[in-house]
Every structure is written in structure tokens, then in C-alpha cells.
Scaffold this motif. Structure first.
Motif, PDB file in Angstrom:
ATOM      1  N   ALA A  92      -8.618   5.527 -10.872  1.00  0.00           N
ATOM      2  CA  ALA A  92      -8.464   6.422 -12.022  1.00  0.00           C
ATOM      3  C   ALA A  92      -9.829   6.950 -12.466  1.00  0.00           C
ATOM      4  CB  ALA A  92      -7.769   5.701 -13.169  1.00  0.00           C
ATOM      5  N   MET A  93     -10.842   6.079 -12.462  1.00  0.00           N
ATOM      6  CA  MET A  93     -12.183   6.503 -12.871  1.00  0.00           C
ATOM      7  C   MET A  93     -12.780   7.501 -11.884  1.00  0.00           C
ATOM      8  SD  MET A  93     -13.644   2.905 -14.351  1.00  0.00           S
ATOM      9  CE  MET A  93     -15.226   3.566 -14.792  1.00  0.00           C
ATOM     10  N   ARG A  94     -12.380   7.410 -10.627  1.00  0.00           N
ATOM     11  CA  ARG A  94     -12.863   8.362  -9.615  1.00  0.00           C
ATOM     12  C   ARG A  94     -12.052   9.652  -9.617  1.00  0.00           C
ATOM     13  NH1 ARG A  94     -15.863   5.737  -5.249  1.00  0.00           N
ATOM     14  NH2 ARG A  94     -16.048   3.535  -5.741  1.00  0.00           N
ATOM     15  N   GLY A  95     -11.012   9.725 -10.465  1.00  0.00           N
ATOM     16  CA  GLY A  95     -10.205  10.926 -10.564  1.00  0.00           C
ATOM     17  C   GLY A  95      -9.159  11.084  -9.483  1.00  0.00           C
ATOM     18  N   GLN A  96      -8.804   9.967  -8.807  1.00  0.00           N
ATOM     19  CA  GLN A  96      -7.801  10.052  -7.750  1.00  0.00           C
ATOM     20  C   GLN A  96      -6.397  10.239  -8.297  1.00  0.00           C
ATOM     21  OE1 GLN A  96      -8.821   6.426  -5.618  1.00  0.00           O
ATOM     22  NE2 GLN A  96      -9.688   7.668  -3.992  1.00  0.00           N
ATOM     23  N   PHE A  97      -6.189   9.904  -9.553  1.00  0.00           N
ATOM     24  CA  PHE A  97      -4.913  10.163 -10.213  1.00  0.00           C
ATOM     25  C   PHE A  97      -5.120  10.074 -11.710  1.00  0.00           C
ATOM     26  CE2 PHE A  97      -4.992   5.620 -10.191  1.00  0.00           C
ATOM     27  CZ  PHE A  97      -4.252   5.209 -11.274  1.00  0.00           C
ATOM     28  N   ILE A 144       0.739   3.002  -9.031  1.00  0.00           N
ATOM     29  CA  ILE A 144       0.772   2.736  -7.588  1.00  0.00           C
ATOM     30  C   ILE A 144       1.724   3.701  -6.903  1.00  0.00           C
ATOM     31  CG2 ILE A 144       1.547   1.061  -5.843  1.00  0.00           C
ATOM     32  CD1 ILE A 144       0.312  -1.124  -7.662  1.00  0.00           C
ATOM     33  N   ASP A 145       2.875   3.943  -7.501  1.00  0.00           N
ATOM     34  CA  ASP A 145       3.824   4.899  -6.914  1.00  0.00           C
ATOM     35  C   ASP A 145       3.209   6.286  -6.786  1.00  0.00           C
ATOM     36  OD1 ASP A 145       5.800   2.978  -6.605  1.00  0.00           O
ATOM     37  OD2 ASP A 145       6.783   3.462  -8.506  1.00  0.00           O
ATOM     38  N   ARG A 146       2.451   6.701  -7.805  1.00  0.00           N
ATOM     39  CA  ARG A 146       1.814   8.024  -7.763  1.00  0.00           C
ATOM     40  C   ARG A 146       0.713   8.097  -6.722  1.00  0.00           C
ATOM     41  NH1 ARG A 146       0.136   8.797 -13.583  1.00  0.00           N
ATOM     42  NH2 ARG A 146       1.298   6.912 -13.874  1.00  0.00           N
ATOM     43  N   ILE A 147      -0.179   7.129  -6.739  1.00  0.00           N
ATOM     44  CA  ILE A 147      -1.329   7.183  -5.839  1.00  0.00           C
ATOM     45  C   ILE A 147      -0.922   6.954  -4.386  1.00  0.00           C
ATOM     46  CG2 ILE A 147      -2.072   4.768  -5.961  1.00  0.00           C
ATOM     47  CD1 ILE A 147      -4.953   5.856  -6.272  1.00  0.00           C
ATOM     48  N   SER A 148       0.158   6.198  -4.174  1.00  0.00           N
ATOM     49  CA  SER A 148       0.608   5.901  -2.804  1.00  0.00           C
ATOM     50  C   SER A 148       1.587   6.932  -2.273  1.00  0.00           C
ATOM     51  CB  SER A 148       1.269   4.525  -2.761  1.00  0.00           C
ATOM     52  OG  SER A 148       2.525   4.549  -3.434  1.00  0.00           O
ATOM     53  N   GLU A 149       1.942   7.891  -3.115  1.00  0.00           N
ATOM     54  CA  GLU A 149       2.917   8.923  -2.762  1.00  0.00           C
ATOM     55  C   GLU A 149       4.218   8.305  -2.260  1.00  0.00           C
ATOM     56  OE1 GLU A 149       0.791  11.487  -0.076  1.00  0.00           O
ATOM     57  OE2 GLU A 149      -0.386  12.343  -1.717  1.00  0.00           O
ATOM     58  N   GLY A 150       4.642   7.234  -2.931  1.00  0.00           N
ATOM     59  CA  GLY A 150       5.919   6.597  -2.622  1.00  0.00           C
ATOM     60  C   GLY A 150       5.865   5.511  -1.570  1.00  0.00           C
ATOM     61  N   ASN A 151       4.742   5.365  -0.871  1.00  0.00           N
ATOM     62  CA  ASN A 151       4.625   4.343   0.169  1.00  0.00           C
ATOM     63  C   ASN A 151       3.849   3.148  -0.397  1.00  0.00           C
ATOM     64  OD1 ASN A 151       4.724   2.983   2.539  1.00  0.00           O
ATOM     65  ND2 ASN A 151       3.490   4.436   3.708  1.00  0.00           N
ATOM     66  N   TRP A 152       4.410   2.551  -1.445  1.00  0.00           N
ATOM     67  CA  TRP A 152       3.692   1.525  -2.180  1.00  0.00           C
ATOM     68  C   TRP A 152       3.418   0.268  -1.364  1.00  0.00           C
ATOM     69  CZ3 TRP A 152       5.587  -3.312  -3.113  1.00  0.00           C
ATOM     70  CH2 TRP A 152       6.962  -3.500  -2.951  1.00  0.00           C
ATOM     71  N   ARG A 153       4.324  -0.117  -0.480  1.00  0.00           N
ATOM     72  CA  ARG A 153       4.108  -1.346   0.301  1.00  0.00           C
ATOM     73  C   ARG A 153       2.842  -1.246   1.154  1.00  0.00           C
ATOM     74  NH1 ARG A 153       9.780  -1.280   0.141  1.00  0.00           N
ATOM     75  NH2 ARG A 153      10.642  -3.261  -0.594  1.00  0.00           N
TER      76      ARG A 153
END
Length: 71
Positions: A63-68, A26-35
Motif C-alpha cells: 500500500a505504501m508503494r502505491g500497488q493498491f 489481498i483479493d485486490r492485489i492478487s486479482e482474485g488469485n489469493w492462494r
């Protein structure tokens, strides 16, 4: 081991427990804006599915779509 994070959803303070690997994702995909990311993801949750279970599914889909990458 589950890790808890607290945030406000629909005006109510709530805690979500997930394994560290999911919070890291979540931290990676949200670029630090997890909330904000979690709040947005929870908006599409079905009534019969728990928040943590829903977030795991959203992350698996991303993850399956390759977003991270999980590695």
C-alpha cells in the motif's frame, strides 16, 4: 472479526486468520488469485514472525508503494 481461509503451503494444509479488510486487500492485489499470492508472500517470511503478521506487513508495504489503495 477474523476470517479464516485455508490453503496448502509446502504440502501442508493450513489456515490463516486475518481481518476482512486484509482479505479484501489481498483479493485486490492478487486479482482474485489469493492462494498463489499468499503462498508467494509466505515464502519470504522470517521464522520468528507469524504468517498473519507477515501478510499484514507485506500488505502495508504494498500500500505504501502505491500497488493498491485501501479505500
Amino acid at each position: 472479526m477474523l476470517r479464516h481461509r485455508t490453503l496448502v503451503i509446502s504440502g501442508k494444509k493450513t489456515s490463516i486468520a486475518l481481518e476482512r479488510v486484509f482479505w479484501d486487500a489481498i483479493d485486490r492485489i492478487s486479482e482474485g488469485n489469493w492462494r498463489e499470492w499468499v503462498s508467494n508472500a509466505i515464502e519470504s517470511k522470517r521464522e520468528d514472525v507469524g504468517r498473519a503478521t507477515h501478510l499484514r506487513g507485506v500488505l502495508l508495504d504494498a500500500a505504501m508503494r502505491g500497488q493498491f489503495s485501501v479505500l
